[in-house]
Design a protein around this motif. Structure first.
Motif, PDB file in Angstrom:
ATOM      1  N   LYS A 148      26.673 -24.656  88.121  1.00 56.98           N
ATOM      2  CA  LYS A 148      26.199 -25.891  87.522  1.00 56.98           C
ATOM      3  C   LYS A 148      24.668 -25.976  87.608  1.00 56.98           C
ATOM      4  O   LYS A 148      24.013 -26.540  86.727  1.00 56.98           O
ATOM      5  N   ASP A 149      24.106 -25.386  88.695  1.00 60.44           N
ATOM      6  CA  ASP A 149      22.651 -25.447  88.895  1.00 60.44           C
ATOM      7  C   ASP A 149      21.865 -24.805  87.765  1.00 60.44           C
ATOM      8  O   ASP A 149      20.751 -25.228  87.459  1.00 60.44           O
ATOM      9  N   THR A 150      22.438 -23.755  87.180  1.00 64.62           N
ATOM     10  CA  THR A 150      21.693 -23.062  86.123  1.00 64.62           C
ATOM     11  C   THR A 150      22.219 -23.413  84.734  1.00 64.62           C
ATOM     12  O   THR A 150      21.864 -22.786  83.758  1.00 64.62           O
ATOM     13  N   TYR A 151      23.069 -24.444  84.684  1.00 62.88           N
ATOM     14  CA  TYR A 151      23.700 -24.781  83.397  1.00 62.88           C
ATOM     15  C   TYR A 151      22.667 -25.181  82.350  1.00 62.88           C
ATOM     16  O   TYR A 151      22.774 -24.834  81.189  1.00 62.88           O
ATOM     17  N   SER A 152      21.635 -25.906  82.784  1.00 66.29           N
ATOM     18  CA  SER A 152      20.649 -26.310  81.774  1.00 66.29           C
ATOM     19  C   SER A 152      19.413 -25.416  81.752  1.00 66.29           C
ATOM     20  O   SER A 152      18.674 -25.418  80.768  1.00 66.29           O
ATOM     21  N   PHE A 213      31.747 -30.532  82.525  1.00 68.42           N
ATOM     22  CA  PHE A 213      31.499 -29.257  83.200  1.00 68.42           C
ATOM     23  C   PHE A 213      32.706 -28.791  84.013  1.00 68.42           C
ATOM     24  O   PHE A 213      33.058 -27.621  84.004  1.00 68.42           O
ATOM     25  N   GLU A 214      33.385 -29.728  84.691  1.00 68.18           N
ATOM     26  CA  GLU A 214      34.501 -29.334  85.562  1.00 68.18           C
ATOM     27  C   GLU A 214      35.636 -28.727  84.745  1.00 68.18           C
ATOM     28  O   GLU A 214      36.262 -27.764  85.163  1.00 68.18           O
ATOM     29  N   LEU A 221      36.587 -20.917  82.539  1.00 69.80           N
ATOM     30  CA  LEU A 221      35.589 -19.934  82.960  1.00 69.80           C
ATOM     31  C   LEU A 221      36.005 -19.060  84.124  1.00 69.80           C
ATOM     32  O   LEU A 221      35.362 -18.067  84.417  1.00 69.80           O
ATOM     33  N   ILE A 222      37.089 -19.461  84.809  1.00 73.94           N
ATOM     34  CA  ILE A 222      37.517 -18.628  85.921  1.00 73.94           C
ATOM     35  C   ILE A 222      38.416 -17.529  85.372  1.00 73.94           C
ATOM     36  O   ILE A 222      39.437 -17.822  84.757  1.00 73.94           O
ATOM     37  N   PRO A 223      38.001 -16.263  85.542  1.00 71.29           N
ATOM     38  CA  PRO A 223      38.854 -15.198  85.029  1.00 71.29           C
ATOM     39  C   PRO A 223      40.166 -15.210  85.793  1.00 71.29           C
ATOM     40  O   PRO A 223      40.234 -14.761  86.926  1.00 71.29           O
ATOM     41  N   ALA A 224      41.183 -15.801  85.191  1.00 69.45           N
ATOM     42  CA  ALA A 224      42.480 -15.906  85.848  1.00 69.45           C
ATOM     43  C   ALA A 224      43.141 -14.535  85.836  1.00 69.45           C
ATOM     44  O   ALA A 224      42.565 -13.571  85.373  1.00 69.45           O
ATOM     45  N   SER A 225      44.376 -14.485  86.327  1.00 66.46           N
ATOM     46  CA  SER A 225      45.077 -13.207  86.318  1.00 66.46           C
ATOM     47  C   SER A 225      45.194 -12.728  84.880  1.00 66.46           C
ATOM     48  O   SER A 225      45.222 -11.550  84.601  1.00 66.46           O
ATOM     49  N   SER A 226      45.259 -13.681  83.950  1.00 63.67           N
ATOM     50  CA  SER A 226      45.288 -13.286  82.553  1.00 63.67           C
ATOM     51  C   SER A 226      44.392 -14.210  81.756  1.00 63.67           C
ATOM     52  O   SER A 226      44.437 -15.410  81.905  1.00 63.67           O
ATOM     53  N   GLY A 227      43.550 -13.632  80.909  1.00 60.02           N
ATOM     54  CA  GLY A 227      42.700 -14.445  80.039  1.00 60.02           C
ATOM     55  C   GLY A 227      43.365 -14.643  78.692  1.00 60.02           C
ATOM     56  O   GLY A 227      42.707 -14.933  77.709  1.00 60.02           O
TER      57      GLY A 227
END
Ligand code: HEC
Length: 364
Positions: A148-152, A213-214, A221-227
């Motif tokens: 989140k810190d580098t989002y903008s 954002f959440e 954005l979380i690479p789950a077991s399957s995308g």
């Protein structure tokens, strides 16, 4: 049980009217199957292709290993359907706001003639290159942890800002107070995605709140077991198929069970559609397994899907021709010829031109 049909109750023993109803039912299931294929085309096939390929199935159900849903969607081939199983890449190009206007302006800036197809193509290529930086910036940010810190203000890697022309800056890319190139990922997502993906925008896309954002982070954005296809979609599609189609294939199988064909054929074909459907849907889920197993199941989907169609078609045709005498069979042959004729005409006048249009629209 012996294989003697003498005292077995057969479909052809039904009164004529009942047989006509069964015949019309089977025909309408056949037509329904074709409309399901049309739906399959729009959901999963690449532009200009009639049906999805085994690779398209892997892409939709397995995704790409180690890749989050969002990244998969922005790197996926632009000619895949514009939905969660296909690609969102066109949001940077042909589906971005004012795309044609931007191409025209680009042509002017490059001293090209936008009314000349060649000039248009060159201008479009130049604009696409710039939009590519946006995709690269989002990907770099994701790979750096999507914080989140580098989002903008995300410090851009050299590979991206090294391509910028002299005296370049935009809403998305600019120099920070330390004179370093940064990218505003939030502005890119806002401009390219949030115009469809936030509350109150209308349609299915508005259910997905990429302005939060959440939501963005946890769901996409979380690479789950399957995308691959989001679980919610898969669960919905599975239950619709299992409940709805089981009823249908159960009926076509049951009707086929009362035909006069040999026991062995009936024993295999009557439950076959139901069985392959279960295997097909199992493959949708098993395709989520990691490589190399998942993609194998993904490819199998194209095969099991075809088997469902072939089995249903076999049940329908064989049953139809088992129910009536000579005259009835002639009527059926007439109807089949008519259907083939209608399909031929449709192919020439609607389907073919539509595929051609898809290819042109996708710039193929
Ligand atoms: C022109 C409108 C539009 C734009 C712009 C757009 N999308 Fe989509 N998006 C859609 C539609 C329509 C769907 C399919 C929704 C459905 O069927 O549930 C979709 C689906 C998705 C999904 C799948 C979500 C799910 O859970 O099924 C994601 C993720 C997504 N889009 C991300 C993006 C991103 C990232 C961008 C910007 C690069 C973007 N979209 C731009 C219309 C849009």
């Amino acid at each position: 049980m012996s294989n003697d049909d003498h005292d077995r109750w057969l479909l052809c023993h039904l009164p004529l009217v009942a047989r006509v109803v069964v015949a019309v039912f089977l025909i309408s299931v056949g037509i329904g199957y074709f409309s399901a294929l049309v739906q399959l085309h729009f959901q999963h096939a690449k532009a200009g292709e009639v049906l999805p390929s085994p690779e398209d199935a892997v892409h939709a159900y397995h995704g790409v290993d180690g890749m989050s849903v969002l990244e998969r969607l922005i790197v996926a081939d632009e000619t895949l359907p514009f939905n969660g199983a296909g690609s969102m890449r066109a949001a940077f190009t042909t589906r971005s706001a004012g795309w044609r206007r931007y191409v025209r302006n680009k042509a002017k800036a490059l001293n090209l003639d936008p009314s000349d197809p060649d000039g248009w193509r060159q201008a479009e290529a130049a604009l696409r290159k710039e939009r590519e930086w946006e995709i690269d910036a989002i990907r770099a940010w994701i790979h750096a942890g999507a914080s989140k810190d580098t989002y903008s203000e995300f410090p851009l890697p050299k590979e991206i800002y090294g391509q910028f022309p002299e005296s370049f800056s935009s809403d998305f890319f600019f120099k920070n107070d330390k004179d370093e190139w940064v990218g505003s990922i939030i502005n890119i997502i806002d401009t390219r995605c949030v115009r469809c993906h936030s509350e109150g925008k209308g349609g299915a896309a508005a259910e997905i709140h990429l302005d939060k954002f959440e939501v963005l982070k946890e769901d996409y954005l979380i690479p789950a077991s399957s995308g691959g296809m989001p679980l919610r979609k898969l669960a919905q599609s599975s239950h619709v198929h299992l409940l709805g189609f089981s009823m249908l294939y159960g009926l076509t199988g049951l009707v086929f069970a009362f035909t006069s064909y040999p026991l062995l054929l009936r024993l295999i074909l009557a439950p076959f559609t139901l069985i392959v459907q279960i295997i097909d849907i199992s493959c949708w889920w098993l395709a989520r397994l990691p490589e190399p197993t998942g993609p194998l199941f993904g490819k199998t989907i194209a095969l099991t899907g075809m088997l469902v169609g072939a089995s249903l078609g076999g049940q329908i045709l064989l049953t139809l021709f088992d129910m009536f005498g000579k005259k009835g069979k002639m009527v059926l042959v007439g109807l089949l010829v008519l259907a083939a004729l209608i399909f031929g005409i449709l192919y020439v006048t609607v389907i073919g031109p539509h595929l051609e249009w898809e290819r042109t629209a996708a710039g193929l």
